[in-house]
Motif scaffolding. Structure first.
Motif, PDB file in Angstrom:
ATOM      1  N   GLN A 101      -3.464  -5.256   8.972  1.00 44.15           N
ATOM      2  CA  GLN A 101      -3.292  -4.998   7.542  1.00 44.15           C
ATOM      3  C   GLN A 101      -2.507  -3.714   7.278  1.00 44.15           C
ATOM      4  O   GLN A 101      -2.007  -3.489   6.176  1.00 44.15           O
ATOM      5  CB  GLN A 101      -4.655  -4.931   6.847  1.00 44.15           C
ATOM      6  CG  GLN A 101      -5.386  -6.263   6.846  1.00 44.15           C
ATOM      7  CD  GLN A 101      -6.629  -6.254   5.987  1.00 44.15           C
ATOM      8  OE1 GLN A 101      -6.606  -5.771   4.850  1.00 44.15           O
ATOM      9  NE2 GLN A 101      -7.721  -6.788   6.506  1.00 44.15           N
ATOM     10  N   LEU A 102      -2.397  -2.878   8.302  1.00 44.73           N
ATOM     11  CA  LEU A 102      -1.575  -1.677   8.134  1.00 44.73           C
ATOM     12  C   LEU A 102      -0.099  -2.027   8.006  1.00 44.73           C
ATOM     13  O   LEU A 102       0.705  -1.201   7.572  1.00 44.73           O
ATOM     14  CB  LEU A 102      -1.785  -0.736   9.326  1.00 44.73           C
ATOM     15  CG  LEU A 102      -3.200  -0.161   9.491  1.00 44.73           C
ATOM     16  CD1 LEU A 102      -3.262   0.721  10.727  1.00 44.73           C
ATOM     17  CD2 LEU A 102      -3.609   0.623   8.251  1.00 44.73           C
ATOM     18  N   ASN A 103       0.250  -3.252   8.382  1.00 42.14           N
ATOM     19  CA  ASN A 103       1.646  -3.689   8.260  1.00 42.14           C
ATOM     20  C   ASN A 103       1.965  -4.208   6.862  1.00 42.14           C
ATOM     21  O   ASN A 103       3.112  -4.516   6.556  1.00 42.14           O
ATOM     22  CB  ASN A 103       1.940  -4.792   9.280  1.00 42.14           C
ATOM     23  CG  ASN A 103       1.811  -4.293  10.710  1.00 42.14           C
ATOM     24  OD1 ASN A 103       2.142  -3.149  11.007  1.00 42.14           O
ATOM     25  ND2 ASN A 103       1.319  -5.162  11.591  1.00 42.14           N
ATOM     26  N   GLU A 105       2.453  -4.143   2.751  1.00 40.67           N
ATOM     27  CA  GLU A 105       3.040  -3.161   1.827  1.00 40.67           C
ATOM     28  C   GLU A 105       1.921  -2.310   1.229  1.00 40.67           C
ATOM     29  O   GLU A 105       0.791  -2.759   1.059  1.00 40.67           O
ATOM     30  CB  GLU A 105       3.796  -3.884   0.704  1.00 40.67           C
ATOM     31  CG  GLU A 105       4.966  -4.735   1.184  1.00 40.67           C
ATOM     32  CD  GLU A 105       6.075  -3.891   1.796  1.00 40.67           C
ATOM     33  OE1 GLU A 105       6.198  -2.718   1.406  1.00 40.67           O
ATOM     34  OE2 GLU A 105       6.799  -4.409   2.669  1.00 40.67           O
ATOM     35  N   LYS A 106       2.244  -1.068   0.922  1.00 38.65           N
ATOM     36  CA  LYS A 106       1.233  -0.127   0.436  1.00 38.65           C
ATOM     37  C   LYS A 106       0.530  -0.618  -0.819  1.00 38.65           C
ATOM     38  O   LYS A 106      -0.653  -0.357  -1.037  1.00 38.65           O
ATOM     39  CB  LYS A 106       1.883   1.240   0.164  1.00 38.65           C
ATOM     40  CG  LYS A 106       2.362   1.964   1.414  1.00 38.65           C
ATOM     41  CD  LYS A 106       1.199   2.339   2.318  1.00 38.65           C
ATOM     42  CE  LYS A 106       1.681   3.144   3.519  1.00 38.65           C
ATOM     43  NZ  LYS A 106       0.545   3.469   4.436  1.00 38.65           N
ATOM     44  N   GLU A 107       1.260  -1.356  -1.676  1.00 41.40           N
ATOM     45  CA  GLU A 107       0.664  -1.790  -2.942  1.00 41.40           C
ATOM     46  C   GLU A 107      -0.257  -3.012  -2.774  1.00 41.40           C
ATOM     47  O   GLU A 107      -0.983  -3.372  -3.689  1.00 41.40           O
ATOM     48  CB  GLU A 107       1.750  -2.110  -3.974  1.00 41.40           C
ATOM     49  CG  GLU A 107       2.690  -3.236  -3.606  1.00 41.40           C
ATOM     50  CD  GLU A 107       3.879  -2.770  -2.789  1.00 41.40           C
ATOM     51  OE1 GLU A 107       4.837  -3.558  -2.649  1.00 41.40           O
ATOM     52  OE2 GLU A 107       3.847  -1.615  -2.318  1.00 41.40           O
ATOM     53  N   GLN A 108      -0.188  -3.646  -1.611  1.00 40.66           N
ATOM     54  CA  GLN A 108      -1.045  -4.809  -1.371  1.00 40.66           C
ATOM     55  C   GLN A 108      -2.468  -4.361  -1.034  1.00 40.66           C
ATOM     56  O   GLN A 108      -2.674  -3.447  -0.234  1.00 40.66           O
ATOM     57  CB  GLN A 108      -0.498  -5.659  -0.221  1.00 40.66           C
ATOM     58  CG  GLN A 108       0.777  -6.414  -0.571  1.00 40.66           C
ATOM     59  CD  GLN A 108       1.228  -7.291   0.578  1.00 40.66           C
ATOM     60  OE1 GLN A 108       1.970  -6.855   1.452  1.00 40.66           O
ATOM     61  NE2 GLN A 108       0.767  -8.531   0.582  1.00 40.66           N
ATOM     62  N   LYS A 109      -3.421  -5.015  -1.667  1.00 41.74           N
ATOM     63  CA  LYS A 109      -4.817  -4.659  -1.432  1.00 41.74           C
ATOM     64  C   LYS A 109      -5.284  -5.154  -0.064  1.00 41.74           C
ATOM     65  O   LYS A 109      -4.953  -6.244   0.352  1.00 41.74           O
ATOM     66  CB  LYS A 109      -5.701  -5.243  -2.527  1.00 41.74           C
ATOM     67  CG  LYS A 109      -5.480  -4.612  -3.899  1.00 41.74           C
ATOM     68  CD  LYS A 109      -6.451  -5.186  -4.927  1.00 41.74           C
ATOM     69  CE  LYS A 109      -6.256  -4.509  -6.280  1.00 41.74           C
ATOM     70  NZ  LYS A 109      -7.198  -5.056  -7.305  1.00 41.74           N
ATOM     71  N   ARG A 110      -6.073  -4.316   0.591  1.00 41.77           N
ATOM     72  CA  ARG A 110      -6.662  -4.711   1.871  1.00 41.77           C
ATOM     73  C   ARG A 110      -7.855  -5.638   1.595  1.00 41.77           C
ATOM     74  O   ARG A 110      -8.462  -5.584   0.532  1.00 41.77           O
ATOM     75  CB  ARG A 110      -7.130  -3.495   2.650  1.00 41.77           C
ATOM     76  CG  ARG A 110      -6.059  -2.824   3.528  1.00 41.77           C
ATOM     77  CD  ARG A 110      -4.762  -2.589   2.834  1.00 41.77           C
ATOM     78  NE  ARG A 110      -3.819  -1.855   3.679  1.00 41.77           N
ATOM     79  CZ  ARG A 110      -2.544  -1.704   3.388  1.00 41.77           C
ATOM     80  NH1 ARG A 110      -2.049  -2.252   2.285  1.00 41.77           N
ATOM     81  NH2 ARG A 110      -1.750  -1.030   4.188  1.00 41.77           N
TER      82      ARG A 110
END
Length: 289
Positions: A101-103, A105-110
């Protein structure tokens, strides 16, 4: 992936079965996860050990999605034997999924990762179900070590109420594992099996019993109408009776042959069997003697 591993996973790979297992075990049968909301995830992940890259593989894993938004990742792990390191294994699978999940995009929620361990053995699971139970931790270090608990489900110990929560072919699987050794003259359910080939391949692996494949290929697959566990077990019983009769007649023929004073035709007449059948049984005796 070996043939055994593939057979074990195929039935659960169907979305209706996968969703049914999750809903039945986690949500008491409420249809929280819909089969059309599931999408297969790559079951492989890579880790490095001893300076080399290694591949680890989940049994089955699927994303639960709302449109393009991932709500969660569910994983299923099948166990036919008890594994003392299961909490560590599950932690490694889940950790790899979170690392991926670190891959994003920053705006995507984990999203959360949830693994269900399905244990099909008859013996109670008395080995570790938490990371703490796997480790030798000095008391002074315990406050600084995070625990990790697995979601373990002992299929053979499910209640009738829990079995009734399932609506897919997995209900037939669970019913068989729970009742086969507990209910006298168990005959299986009359529910029609949807994924027939995959069901019997999976049962063969989970039970380590080739009868599922043999009887299905010889009796069930050639028949007409819906396939049920009731019909299958009746075929198993008939095959067992026939095998017993055949074995008994073979032993009688062996005794007649040993005496050496009767022809095949005479033996056939006494046993009321075709001559060719007597020859066949006689050959079987010679091969197995």
């Amino acid at each position: 992936m070996g043939e055994k591993d593939a057979a074990e996973k195929t039935l659960e790979s169907y979305n209706d079965v996968f969703a049914d297992i999750v809903n039945g075990l986690l949500f008491n049968g409420k249809q929280v996860v819909k089969e059309n909301e599931l999408k297969a995830e790559s079951e492989n992940s890579i880790y490095k050990a001893d300076g080399k890259l290694h591949e680890q593989e989940r049994d089955v894993a699927k994303y639960w999605k709302n449109g393009e938004i991932r709500i969660a990742l569910y994983g299923l792990e099948n166990q036919t034997s008890i594994d003392s390191d299961m909490p560590i294994r599950v932690l490694s699978y889940d950790g790899a999924a979170y690392r991926n999940q670190l891959n994003l995009e920053k705006e995507q929620k984990r999203y959360p990762v949830i693994t269900l361990v399905l244990y099909f053995g008859d013996a109670r699971w008395k080995k570790p179900v938490t990371l703490f139970e796997c480790l030798n931790i000095p008391e002074k270090l315990k406050p600084f070590v995070n625990d990790y608990k697995i979601n373990l489900f002992e299929i053979t110990k499910l209640t009738d109420s829990q079995i009734s929560c399932f609506k897919s072919d997995f209900m037939v699987v669970a019913d068989y594992f729970v009742k086969r050794n507990k209910v006298p003259d168990y005959r299986g359910t009359k529910d029609v099996i949807k994924h027939v080939d995959e069901f019997f391949n999976s049962m063969k692996v989970l039970t380590n019993d080739n009868t599922f494949e043999t009887v299905y290929n010889e009796n069930i697959s050639k028949g007409t109408g819906g396939v049920t566990m009731d019909r299958f077990l009746n075929s198993v019983m008939e095959k067992g009776v026939q095998k017993g009769l055949t074995s008994g007649k073979a032993e009688i023929i062996q005794e007649m042959i040993k005496k050496g004073n009767m022809s095949v035709e005479q033996i056939a007449s006494i046993l009321k069997l075709p001559v060719e059948k007597v020859r066949e049984l006689a050959e079987m005796v010679l091969v197995t003697a």
